[in-house]
Design an enzyme around this catalytic site. Structure first.
Site, short mmCIF file in Angstrom:
data_model
loop_
_atom_site.label_atom_id
_atom_site.label_comp_id
_atom_site.label_asym_id
_atom_site.label_seq_id
_atom_site.Cartn_x
_atom_site.Cartn_y
_atom_site.Cartn_z
N GLY A 92 0.92 -1.25 0.22
CA GLY A 92 0.23 -0.03 -0.06
C GLY A 92 0.86 1.43 -0.02
O GLY A 92 1.60 1.38 0.81
N GLU A 127 -9.96 -0.49 -6.04
CA GLU A 127 -9.16 0.06 -7.03
C GLU A 127 -9.51 0.08 -8.39
O GLU A 127 -8.91 0.02 -9.10
CB GLU A 127 -7.64 -0.61 -6.81
CG GLU A 127 -7.21 -0.79 -5.39
CD GLU A 127 -6.92 0.57 -4.63
OE1 GLU A 127 -6.74 1.65 -5.35
OE2 GLU A 127 -6.77 0.93 -3.41
#
Length: 204
Positions: free
Chosen positions: A10, A101
Site C-alpha cells: 500500500g 481500486e
C-alpha cells in the site's frame, strides 16, 4: 507445493485504511518509482463530473518523459506498507481490492526494500501492488504543484474531502520509519498559495 503468501503493498489510502484480514505488516519502500497525484478519482475523492486527485505509482523513467518540469526530478523512492493477508481470505481480499481500486488501477508485482544496518536490501519479492498505469483513462499526468494543490483543496467525493486523503497520507508516510519521506506529498501539504491549510485543523 506451498502457495506463496499474498502480500499487497500500500502506497496510498491502503496505508491509512488497510485491507481486511491482515496477519502481518511492515513498512518498506520501492526503488525506481515515483508517487504522484497523477490519477483522477471519479468514485472516492471526486465525482464523474468533478474528479478529485489521488496518488499512483509511475516508473521513474516513464515519469521523466511525462514531466520534464517535475519539482523533484531525482527522487525514486516510495515508502509504504507491505500487508500479508490471511491465506484463508485471499480470494475475498483480492475481490475487495479489485473493487476498491477499480478506477483505472492494474495489479502488478514488484520488490519491496528495507534498510538493515544502513544497507538497502530486498525483503519481499513479487509483492502485489495496484498501479494506475499512464495508459489508463484516469491518468492525468503532471500538473503544476499550486494548481494541483488548489484542485485537491476543493474536491469532494463519496469517501470525503480530497484534502483529507492528502493529509492522512502525509501523516501516515511520516510515521512509517525514520527514513520515510516524500517531497511531493510534503510540498502539497501546505495547500494552495494563500490558503490556511493545516494538518491540525483540517485532517479527518
Amino acid at each position: 507445493m506451498t502457495t506463496p503468501p499474498f502480500v499487497v503493498f500500500g502506497y496510498g489510502s491502503l496505508i491509512f485504511k488497510p485491507p481486511p484480514h491482515v496477519i502481518s505488516q511492515e513498512p518498506g519502500f520501492l526503488r525506481g518509482y515515483v508517487r504522484r497525484f497523477a490519477q483522477k478519482s471519479h468514485d472516492h475523492r471526486g465525482t464523474p463530473e468533478n474528479p478529485g486527485r489521488v496518488v499512483t505509482l509511475v516508473h521513474k523513467e516513464d515519469w521523466d518523459r511525462f514531466s520534464a518540469s517535475d519539482a523533484f526530478p531525482h527522487e525514486d523512492v516510495v515508502w509504504g506498507v507491505a500487508y500479508t493477508i490471511d491465506p484463508a481470505y485471499v480470494t475475498e481480499v483480492r475481490d475487495y481490492l479489485d473493487y476498491r481500486e477499480k478506477d483505472g488501477y492494474t495489479l502488478e508485482t514488484l520488490d519491496i526494500y528495507t534498510i538493515d544496518d544502513g544497507v538497502e536490501k530486498v525483503v519481499i519479492h513479487d509483492a502485489y501492488c495496484y498501479v494506475g498505469r499512464p495508459d489508463n483513462p484516469s491518468f492525468i499526468g503532471s500538473e503544476p504543484l499550486d494548481a494541483l494543490a488548489a484542485h485537491i483543496w476543493r474536491s469532494v467525493g463519496p469517501s470525503g474531502n480530497n484534502k483529507d486523503y492528502l493529509y492522512q497520507l502525509v501523516e501516515s508516510v511520516r510515521a512509517l520509519a525514520p527514513a520515510s519521506y516524500d517531497s511531493h506529498l510534503f510540498a502539497l501539504e501546505v495547500g494552495p498559495s494563500g490558503s490556511a491549510s493545516s494538518l491540525c485543523t483540517d485532517s479527518a
